[in-house]
Structure formats: C-alpha cells, structure tokens
Enzyme design. Structure first.
Site, short mmCIF file in Angstrom:
data_model
loop_
_atom_site.label_atom_id
_atom_site.label_comp_id
_atom_site.label_asym_id
_atom_site.label_seq_id
_atom_site.Cartn_x
_atom_site.Cartn_y
_atom_site.Cartn_z
N ASP A 106 46.79 0.45 -11.92
CA ASP A 106 45.76 1.09 -10.83
C ASP A 106 44.57 0.43 -11.16
O ASP A 106 43.44 0.78 -11.00
CB ASP A 106 45.47 2.34 -11.48
CG ASP A 106 44.56 3.53 -10.71
OD1 ASP A 106 44.49 3.32 -9.80
OD2 ASP A 106 44.08 4.50 -11.17
N ALA A 116 37.40 5.48 -12.82
CA ALA A 116 37.53 5.21 -11.45
C ALA A 116 38.53 3.73 -11.57
O ALA A 116 38.08 2.77 -11.56
CB ALA A 116 36.33 4.58 -11.06
#
Length: 383
Positions: free
Chosen positions: A274, A308
């Site tokens: 990610d 994030a």
C-alpha cells in the site's frame, strides 16, 4: 547467450536448496542444478551469489506510488517507470500500480498510461489496480469524498478494455450492484472488497457472484464483532478468497496479524505494501488531493494523524512477517510472491523459480535481509 547465477541458497517457491546454480536464457529460467565450480565459461555473465538467498521476485498488488511519484499525479509511462525503480531496489519485480479514487477522466488517463507501459514493456508493470471510486463514504479513509460515486456508465468497458494486463478493482460490495461484480468477474477482472461497511451477508452475496479478494484486511472496514462478523469475518471465513495484509506495525497490530495468519486458510494471504511516493525516495513527504502527507518512522499520515497509505517496501514486509508474526521464512516469501501470483492467475509464469518461468528474481542476505540484486525477465540490476 545465457547468464548463470551460482552458489545460491535457492528458495524455489516451495523449499530451500543450498549450493544451487540457476541458468537464465531469453528472460526465462532454463535450468537449475547443483553448483559446479568447473562450469564452462560460455556464459554472457556469471554471478556468484556466495550463499545469498535467491527467491522469486516479490509481487505487490497494491502500490500507490514510489520513487517520489504518485500514480494519481503522474499518469504516464515515465511516472510508472519511476514507481518501479523506487520499489525494485526492495525486491519487487511485479507491481500493480494503484490508482486511488479520482475522476473518471483520471481513471481513463491512468488506463492509457498502463496500456502504453505494457506495450513499451516497462519492467515490472503487469496490470493495474483501481482502488475505488465505488467505495463507502463511512470507510473512505483518505479517499476524497467528492470523487466517491455510483458506478459510472462506462466503468465496465474501462475495466475490461483488454489492453491493461491484469486488472484489480476494489469496491465496497454494499455500494455496487451485484451484476456489476458478476460482469467484471466473468471478464477476468479480480474484484476485491475494501473501504467497505458491508455486512457479513452482503459480502457473502458478493463472493457468490465473483468477489475474489479483500484489500488491506482490517483497514477501512468495521472490526470483527461477536454478532456481526462484517467484512473482516467474511474474509477470514471464506476459504477461496485472498486477503491482502499491510504488515508494517501501524495498519495492523502484530498480534492481530498473527491471528489472521492462523485463522485464514494457508496460501490465501498476500503481503502488500500500500506504498506511497516516499518508498525509494529521498523526500519523505508528498501531496495527495492537495494535502501534504508525511512519512515519519515508516508511518504515512495526514496532519490530523489519519493513516494515508504506507512507507513500507516488500522486503521489509517479508522481514516483519518472519520476525514479528513468527511466519517461517519460506512462507513469508510465498506470501510475497507465489500467493499473489496465484491470485493474479499468473502462477504459471511468476512466483516460482522453475524451468520455463520468467526470470523474475531477488537476491538478499541471509542475516541482514537486504536486497543486493534483482532480475526482471532476466535483466539484472545491483542494489
């Protein structure tokens, strides 16, 4: 002419073998045999690995950025090349560049960039991951709320246009029609559940029509509860789907990750990064939707602390799975290579070291687990 990689501690995708030589020709594994110091010298190159581990290159199915580049911002072949460069030094040889929720025009531009990169044979790019925009507002994370929406009329055509390699689409099952999931699945798209507030039953209905995976299990979804298993419970309970895990110690407590490894059927957990632009970059901050995100001690977050993405690379993910989750090293390597290859239906090409497979390889130290070399389709780089 062939190249020879000798004196390797070989992990072929199933087992470790000491003192092995691997011959590579025309971008493929051509032969594997016990090391012989009296080999003929008619090789283009001979690399002595001196006992380092030689394993299948890592396959990362969720990569938002790297090398200082976010895919959302640089939807070009050049941008994709930089993302690959940022991650390759950490052992990733196959990436699924991931577009975070955005406008349909941006999605089209991203698809065009992926198509061009595949035609140009950019090393490591084998497809694309659209994470959104058909996601839950409640569980959107950092995905911009103004871009979350119902399924666009042209979405099916975009995702199945045929020149994007492997395609992953993350949706919230409760936010899209079941026939949409079914149509994508029938056309070979890998549909995953993520950023979702779906019930266990809603996820079950999606699994029945073709849902194949779960994007960063536990993150951006309700927790597993005693009377509502939710998305997490559905992912752990289903024996046929794959679950992506961000094993960085921030997205998921290591104890929770250990429980996942014990609960989910073996072979169905994929390590994912990610990753954001900071991986493989000197600058440890970047912009997303006009907001600055900082990576501090491996944790990417907004100013208010909202996670994030990550600053994780795949070699570090393997190391943490091995050392913090107690996963045997071979299994950690499979979670980073063989299992994602199987998820992508590419396990007849990558994810193993065997004759006829693409020479996508990573060499790293046994003790320090630092990547020293990678090969993508036989083309090597030192790191």
């Amino acid at each position: 002419m062939a190249i020879l990689l000798k004196n390797a501690t070989l992990f072929d995708g199933e087992r470790f073998l000491n003192g092995q030589s691997v011959e590579v020709a025309n971008g493929k594994i051509s032969r594997i045999f016990a090391a012989d110091n009296n080999l003929a010298s008619d090789y283009e190159q001979i690399v002595d690995l001196s006992g380092q581990i030689l394993a299948p290159g890592f396959i990362d199915v969720q990569v938002n950025g790297g090398g200082g580049v976010m895919f959302n911002d640089q939807r070009t072949v050049e941008g994709l090349t930089e993302i690959v460069r940022g991650h390759r030094q950490y052992g990733s040889t196959t990436l699924m560049p991931t577009l975070i929720t955005d406008s349909f025009e941006v999605m089209r531009e991203a698809a065009d960039a992926i198509s061009a990169a595949i035609k140009a044979d950019v090393p490591g790019v084998r497809g694309v991951h659209f994470e959104g925009p058909y996601l839950s507002l409640k569980r959107r994370g950092v995905h911009a709320p103004e871009f979350l929406r119902d399924v666009d009329d042209e979405a099916l055509d975009l995702f199945t246009r045929g020149d994007l390699g492997e395609v992953i689409v993350t949706v919230a099952p409760e936010c899209v029609p079941k026939p949409f999931i079914a149509s994508l699945s029938e056309k070979g798209v890998h549909v995953c559940a993520g950023h979702s507030a779906a019930t266990y039953e809603q996820v079950g209905e999606a699994l029945d029509v073709g849902l194949r995976g779960f994007t960063h299990l536990f993150n951006a979804m309700p927790p597993l509860a005693n009377r509502e298993p939710s998305v997490v419970g559905a992912g752990l309970d289903d024996p046929n789907s794959w679950c992506g895990l961000i094993v960085d110690g921030y997205h998921l407590h290591f104890a929770s990750a250990r429980i996942v490894v014990r609960a989910k059927k073996q072979g169905k957990i994929m390590l994912v990064s990610d990753a954001m632009a900071t991986v493989g970059a000197k600058e440890k901050h970047f912009n997303l939707y006009g907001e600055t995100i900082h990576a501090v001690d491996g944790r990417c977050a907004l100013e208010d602390g909202t996670l994030a993405g990550s600053d994780l690379d795949m070699m570090r993910a393997v190391e943490l799975a091995h050392k913090e989750l107690g996963v045997e090293l071979g299994e950690a390597l499979r979670m980073a290579s063989l299992y994602p290859a199987q998820f992508l239906r590419l396990d007849d090409q990558i994810g193993r070291i065997a004759p006829g497979y693409d020479a996508d390889l990573v060499a790293f130290g046994k003790d320090d687990m630092k990547v020293t070399r990678t090969w993508i389709k036989g083309q090597g780089e030192s790191h």
